[in-house]
Design a protein around this motif. Structure first.
Motif, PDB file in Angstrom:
ATOM      1  N   GLY A  53      -5.313   1.620 -52.980  1.00  9.94           N
ATOM      2  CA  GLY A  53      -5.531   2.438 -51.801  1.00  9.94           C
ATOM      3  C   GLY A  53      -6.415   3.650 -52.027  1.00  9.94           C
ATOM      4  O   GLY A  53      -6.424   4.571 -51.219  1.00  9.94           O
ATOM      5  N   CYS A  54      -7.157   3.666 -53.128  1.00 13.49           N
ATOM      6  CA  CYS A  54      -7.983   4.816 -53.475  1.00 13.49           C
ATOM      7  C   CYS A  54      -9.461   4.469 -53.391  1.00 13.49           C
ATOM      8  O   CYS A  54      -9.855   3.341 -53.681  1.00 13.49           O
ATOM      9  CB  CYS A  54      -7.664   5.261 -54.900  1.00 13.49           C
ATOM     10  N   ASP A  55     -10.267   5.457 -53.046  1.00 17.20           N
ATOM     11  CA  ASP A  55     -11.714   5.309 -53.078  1.00 17.20           C
ATOM     12  C   ASP A  55     -12.157   5.514 -54.530  1.00 17.20           C
ATOM     13  O   ASP A  55     -11.992   6.609 -55.070  1.00 17.20           O
ATOM     14  CB  ASP A  55     -12.348   6.361 -52.166  1.00 17.20           C
ATOM     15  N   PRO A  56     -12.709   4.482 -55.193  1.00 16.10           N
ATOM     16  CA  PRO A  56     -13.087   4.602 -56.611  1.00 16.10           C
ATOM     17  C   PRO A  56     -14.080   5.716 -56.900  1.00 16.10           C
ATOM     18  O   PRO A  56     -14.181   6.181 -58.031  1.00 16.10           O
ATOM     19  CB  PRO A  56     -13.703   3.241 -56.932  1.00 16.10           C
ATOM     20  N   SER A  57     -14.806   6.202 -55.889  1.00 14.52           N
ATOM     21  CA  SER A  57     -15.746   7.297 -56.128  1.00 14.52           C
ATOM     22  C   SER A  57     -15.061   8.666 -56.093  1.00 14.52           C
ATOM     23  O   SER A  57     -15.669   9.671 -56.453  1.00 14.52           O
ATOM     24  CB  SER A  57     -16.875   7.257 -55.100  1.00 14.52           C
ATOM     25  N   CYS A  61      -9.099   9.655 -58.074  1.00 12.47           N
ATOM     26  CA  CYS A  61      -8.649   8.271 -58.123  1.00 12.47           C
ATOM     27  C   CYS A  61      -9.066   7.573 -59.414  1.00 12.47           C
ATOM     28  O   CYS A  61      -8.771   6.401 -59.600  1.00 12.47           O
ATOM     29  CB  CYS A  61      -9.214   7.494 -56.937  1.00 12.47           C
ATOM     30  N   GLN A  62      -9.786   8.238 -60.265  1.00 12.24           N
ATOM     31  CA  GLN A  62     -10.321   7.585 -61.457  1.00 12.24           C
ATOM     32  C   GLN A  62      -9.347   7.642 -62.631  1.00 12.24           C
ATOM     33  O   GLN A  62      -8.451   8.478 -62.682  1.00 12.24           O
ATOM     34  CB  GLN A  62     -11.658   8.227 -61.828  1.00 12.24           C
ATOM     35  N   SER A  63      -9.547   6.740 -63.559  1.00 15.70           N
ATOM     36  CA  SER A  63      -8.743   6.696 -64.778  1.00 15.70           C
ATOM     37  C   SER A  63      -9.684   6.791 -65.966  1.00 15.70           C
ATOM     38  O   SER A  63     -10.470   5.882 -66.193  1.00 15.70           O
ATOM     39  CB  SER A  63      -7.937   5.397 -64.833  1.00 15.70           C
ATOM     40  N   PRO A  64      -9.628   7.910 -66.710  1.00  9.30           N
ATOM     41  CA  PRO A  64      -8.735   9.062 -66.532  1.00  9.30           C
ATOM     42  C   PRO A  64      -9.169   9.939 -65.358  1.00  9.30           C
ATOM     43  O   PRO A  64     -10.283   9.819 -64.864  1.00  9.30           O
ATOM     44  CB  PRO A  64      -8.869   9.818 -67.848  1.00  9.30           C
TER      45      PRO A  64
END
Length: 195
Positions: A53-57, A61-64
């Protein structure tokens, strides 16, 4: 010109770190400890994990969690009792930007990458975690770790495994069986649906 060591045209050699310590912004820190932190980052980047459910940009929302790289973030690194800020807004999470850290005499003694700061780490916990020989606090709860907990996590002499304020792996996706040193209270609310 006089360098910081008082030597005319010197190269600040009086501040040189001796192996196995390396110089990072004027601090002599143990190379193996830095390497473990980098392995956490690398494993996260290589895992391909995308938060549901996150916008990758979105940096959050990124890992890490790329927020740790932003210089306006709220956490510092304690080195021998003094606070330092290493976040540099370069778009890359670096070892000294990862979570809440405490260092003493060049060794990492505490890393909290969980409930206090959401590191959003993913992938496997590195086997090299055992290189953190002086660790007293290891809080890795509320991340996206997968796979097995490495047996090497059991070798810390200064860590009270039964104190969940010192050791916690809860709220991850780590698979059983857990190493013998890991108490039930340190692996609460584990999502094992992908195991």
């Amino acid at each position: 010109e006089v360098d910081e060591c008082g030597i005319c045209y010197g190269d600040n050699a009086c501040f040189a770190c001796e192996a196995p310590f390396i110089d990072i912004d004027g601090h002599c820190l143990h190379e193996a400890d830095i390497a473990v932190l980098q392995q956490f980052i690398d494993n996260s980047l290589n895992s391909g994990y995308i938060m549901e459910g996150c916008d990758p940009s979105d940096p959050l929302c990124q890992s890490p969690n790329l927020y740790m790289d932003q210089s306006d973030n709220w956490h510092d690194v304690l080195i021998d009792g003094d606070s330092y800020q290493f976040a540099n807004d370069n778009g890359v999470v670096e070892p000294l930007e990862l979570g809440l850290q405490e260092w003493s005499d060049g060794r990492l003694t505490s890393i909290m990458c969980g409930a206090y700061i959401y590191c959003q780490l993913s992938g496997e916990i590195p086997e090299s975690i055992s290189n953190l020989t002086e660790i007293e606090v290891l809080r890795l709860e509320v991340n996206y770790f997968t796979g097995l907990v490495p047996e090497s996590i059991c070798g810390f002499e200064n860590l009270n495994y039964d104190d969940n304020l010192a050791f916690d792996l809860s709220y991850n996706m780590l698979c059983e069986p857990y190493p013998e040193c890991v108490p039930d209270g340190a692996v609460n609310y584990m999502d094992t649906s992908e195991c």
